[in-house]
Design an enzyme around this catalytic site. Structure first.
Site, PDB file in Angstrom:
ATOM      1  N   ASP A  51     -46.133  12.363  74.972  1.00 59.42           N
ATOM      2  CA  ASP A  51     -46.175  13.574  75.799  1.00 59.42           C
ATOM      3  C   ASP A  51     -44.877  14.327  75.569  1.00 59.42           C
ATOM      4  OD1 ASP A  51     -47.933  14.209  78.689  1.00 59.42           O
ATOM      5  OD2 ASP A  51     -46.113  15.352  78.247  1.00 59.42           O
ATOM      6  N   LEU A  99     -43.616  16.313  77.755  1.00 64.18           N
ATOM      7  CA  LEU A  99     -43.029  16.533  79.087  1.00 64.18           C
ATOM      8  C   LEU A  99     -42.630  17.995  79.254  1.00 64.18           C
ATOM      9  CD1 LEU A  99     -40.874  13.278  79.522  1.00 64.18           C
ATOM     10  CD2 LEU A  99     -43.218  13.707  80.286  1.00 64.18           C
ATOM     11  N   THR A 100     -43.575  18.887  78.998  1.00 63.54           N
ATOM     12  CA  THR A 100     -43.358  20.291  79.336  1.00 63.54           C
ATOM     13  C   THR A 100     -43.479  20.385  80.856  1.00 63.54           C
ATOM     14  OG1 THR A 100     -45.705  20.732  79.152  1.00 63.54           O
ATOM     15  CG2 THR A 100     -44.375  21.149  77.179  1.00 63.54           C
ATOM     16  N   ALA A 102     -53.463  15.997  75.055  1.00 64.44           N
ATOM     17  CA  ALA A 102     -52.332  16.922  75.161  1.00 64.44           C
ATOM     18  C   ALA A 102     -52.820  18.340  74.919  1.00 64.44           C
ATOM     19  CB  ALA A 102     -51.267  16.557  74.125  1.00 64.44           C
ATOM     20  N   SER A 117     -53.237  24.071  79.359  1.00 65.34           N
ATOM     21  CA  SER A 117     -54.576  24.095  79.959  1.00 65.34           C
ATOM     22  C   SER A 117     -54.789  25.105  81.076  1.00 65.34           C
ATOM     23  CB  SER A 117     -54.914  22.699  80.492  1.00 65.34           C
ATOM     24  OG  SER A 117     -54.090  22.413  81.598  1.00 65.34           O
ATOM     25  N   THR A 156     -63.266  21.024  76.994  1.00 68.45           N
ATOM     26  CA  THR A 156     -63.613  21.622  78.281  1.00 68.45           C
ATOM     27  C   THR A 156     -64.923  22.399  78.181  1.00 68.45           C
ATOM     28  OG1 THR A 156     -62.954  23.416  79.781  1.00 68.45           O
ATOM     29  CG2 THR A 156     -62.042  23.510  77.586  1.00 68.45           C
ATOM     30  N   ASP A 157     -65.625  22.498  79.294  1.00 61.99           N
ATOM     31  CA  ASP A 157     -66.849  23.324  79.321  1.00 61.99           C
ATOM     32  C   ASP A 157     -66.519  24.809  79.166  1.00 61.99           C
ATOM     33  OD1 ASP A 157     -65.638  23.639  81.814  1.00 61.99           O
ATOM     34  OD2 ASP A 157     -67.502  23.487  82.953  1.00 61.99           O
ATOM     35  N   GLU A 158     -65.238  25.172  79.322  1.00 63.37           N
ATOM     36  CA  GLU A 158     -64.878  26.592  79.249  1.00 63.37           C
ATOM     37  C   GLU A 158     -65.085  27.177  77.857  1.00 63.37           C
ATOM     38  OE1 GLU A 158     -61.413  27.880  81.468  1.00 63.37           O
ATOM     39  OE2 GLU A 158     -61.441  26.014  82.579  1.00 63.37           O
ATOM     40  N   TYR A 204     -56.938  30.589  76.647  1.00 58.39           N
ATOM     41  CA  TYR A 204     -56.963  29.123  76.756  1.00 58.39           C
ATOM     42  C   TYR A 204     -58.267  28.574  76.182  1.00 58.39           C
ATOM     43  CZ  TYR A 204     -58.434  24.755  78.905  1.00 58.39           C
ATOM     44  OH  TYR A 204     -58.966  23.511  79.103  1.00 58.39           O
ATOM     45  N   ALA A 245     -60.404  29.965  74.239  1.00 60.47           N
ATOM     46  CA  ALA A 245     -60.545  30.261  72.806  1.00 60.47           C
ATOM     47  C   ALA A 245     -59.762  29.244  71.974  1.00 60.47           C
ATOM     48  CB  ALA A 245     -60.070  31.684  72.518  1.00 60.47           C
ATOM     49  N   LYS A 303     -59.105  26.159  72.826  1.00 62.07           N
ATOM     50  CA  LYS A 303     -59.824  24.878  72.868  1.00 62.07           C
ATOM     51  C   LYS A 303     -61.059  24.938  71.959  1.00 62.07           C
ATOM     52  CE  LYS A 303     -59.090  21.591  75.056  1.00 62.07           C
ATOM     53  NZ  LYS A 303     -58.247  20.393  74.779  1.00 62.07           N
ATOM     54  N   TYR A 337     -59.184  34.465  94.262  1.00 60.76           N
ATOM     55  CA  TYR A 337     -59.424  35.578  93.329  1.00 60.76           C
ATOM     56  C   TYR A 337     -60.763  36.258  93.611  1.00 60.76           C
ATOM     57  CZ  TYR A 337     -55.759  33.596  90.230  1.00 60.76           C
ATOM     58  OH  TYR A 337     -54.586  33.125  89.690  1.00 60.76           O
ATOM     59  N   HIS A 396     -62.717  36.968  84.608  1.00 54.42           N
ATOM     60  CA  HIS A 396     -62.900  35.715  85.370  1.00 54.42           C
ATOM     61  C   HIS A 396     -64.335  35.210  85.190  1.00 54.42           C
ATOM     62  CE1 HIS A 396     -62.286  33.727  89.608  1.00 54.42           C
ATOM     63  NE2 HIS A 396     -62.602  32.857  88.671  1.00 54.42           N
TER      64      HIS A 396
END
Ligand code: TYD
Length: 341
Positions: free
Chosen positions: A33, A35-36, A82, A85, A125-127, A150, A152, A154, A207, A278
């Site tokens: 990691d 560690l950001t 990693a 996200s 991710t499902d996104e 994000y 795009a 992934k 939102y 959104h």
């Protein structure tokens, strides 16, 4: 069995480290990691004290640093978690997302492939599928149509991983999961942000009109899904993982539920300017994982939310330490003009 877990100090990664330590106690884990801001070694300190887990601080996009990791141990299995996200951060600036999520993934693929890794589980991710209307669900063959930078990044990394299978027959597996919740989630994401703000009697910035729908899965159900995919999944395949149907909920309703659980007034909710582009709704069809892996989520949202609210109430020290420094400048930039006070 030697396992490499990238992003193992982040939210899902650290829960996976705990899950493996409990349910696969013989596995030897190496956590990498950088560690950001979102990685926190405290999340896995109890496991690191034991003999089965070691930690290396490294950037997955740094091929020299990662090649040292791969030459120190011969890994059988890689869980690649990693990633940058957070959608709102990707709207403020996308280049870190391209570097870590795309270049970082390719760097890992190259090293894993040349060091004879047997299974490479890419956690996505499902996104990547984009946004749904009020009806229907994403299946694994739904065309990718990401909306945010994000998502795009992934989607790009998913395609590099799948191309590595098609071109080199490297044994990859891709998972696409819905919104996770549980302990150790960084308080920029919806649930930990809203729970911790409510505990501090601060406004909850909802939102738009709050009718966007997310499908919620407890992080431990996700971890069980990742183990099943690693152990039983078919190479080169994508598996959707997601919450039960009853956990497909409007944000507004979830905000009210958590306020009820904390006995805080509904008036803490403040409707604020919407996130650009959104996504209205995410929901996945998980029948492939159910059919092939016998996997289904087991923790109801009602039970999981109560337990999660309790965890954040009892672990104020953990999130109070995070909600300082860099977090405050992010919060000001994202919410400063949106919130009334
Ligand atoms: P988030 O946790 O950022 O996950 P994602 O956008 O990747 O699904 O957000 C979950 C939902 O909550 C999403 O519809 C956006 C909404 N949201 C708010 O209303 N206010 C907030 O401050 C945040 C962070 C999210």
């Amino acid at each position: 069995m030697n396992v490499l877990i990238t992003g193992g100090a982040g939210f899902i990664g650290s829960n996976l480290v705990h899950y493996i330590s409990q349910f696969r106690p013989n596995w030897n884990m190496t956590v990498v990691d950088l560690l950001t801001y979102a990685g926190n070694l405290q999340n896995i300190s109890s496991v690191l004290e034991g003999p089965k887990c070691k930690f290396v601080r490294a950037d997955i996009a740094d091929s020299a640093a990662m090649s040292k990791v791969f030459s120190s141990t011969r890994f059988d299995l890689v869980f690649h978690l990693a990633a940058e996200s957070h959608v709102d951060r990707s709207i403020m600036g996308a280049s870190a997302f391209v570097r870590t999520n795309v270049l970082g993934t390719q760097t890992l693929l190259d090293l894993a492939r040349s060091s004879d890794v047997q299974r490479f589980v890419h956690v996505s991710t499902d996104e990547v599928y984009g946004s749904l209307g009020r009806e229907g669900r994403f299946v694994e063959t739904t065309p990718l149509d990401p909306t945010s930078p994000y998502a795009a990044s992934k989607a790009a990394s998913d395609l590099m991983v799948l191309a590595c299978y098609k071109t080199h027959r490297f044994p990859v597996l891709v998972t696409r999961c819905t919104n996770n919740y549980g302990p150790y989630q960084f308080p920029e994401k919806f649930l930990p942000l809203f729970i911790s703000n409510a505990l501090e009697d601060k406004k909850l910035p909802l939102y738009g009109d709050g009718t966007n729908v997310r499908s919620w899965i407890h992080v431990n159900d996700h971890c069980e899904g990742l183990l099943r995919v690693a152990e039983k999944g078919r190479e080169g395949e994508v598996y959707n993982l997601g919450g039960e149907e009853a956990a497909e909920l409007e944000n507004r309703y979830v905000a009210e539920l958590l306020l009820q659980a904390l006995k805080k007034p509904k008036e803490l909710i403040e409707f604020v300017k919407d996130r650009p582009a959104h996504d209205l709704r995410y929901a996945v069809d998980c029948s492939k994982a159910q059919r092939e892996l016998g996997w289904m989520p087991a923790i109801s949202f009602e039970e999981g939310l109560q337990e999660t609210v309790k965890w954040y109430s009892e672990n104020r020290v953990w999130w109070e330490a995070i909600k300082s420094g860099e977090y405050l400048s992010y919060y000001q930039e994202n919410y400063g003009e949106r919130l009334s006070s």
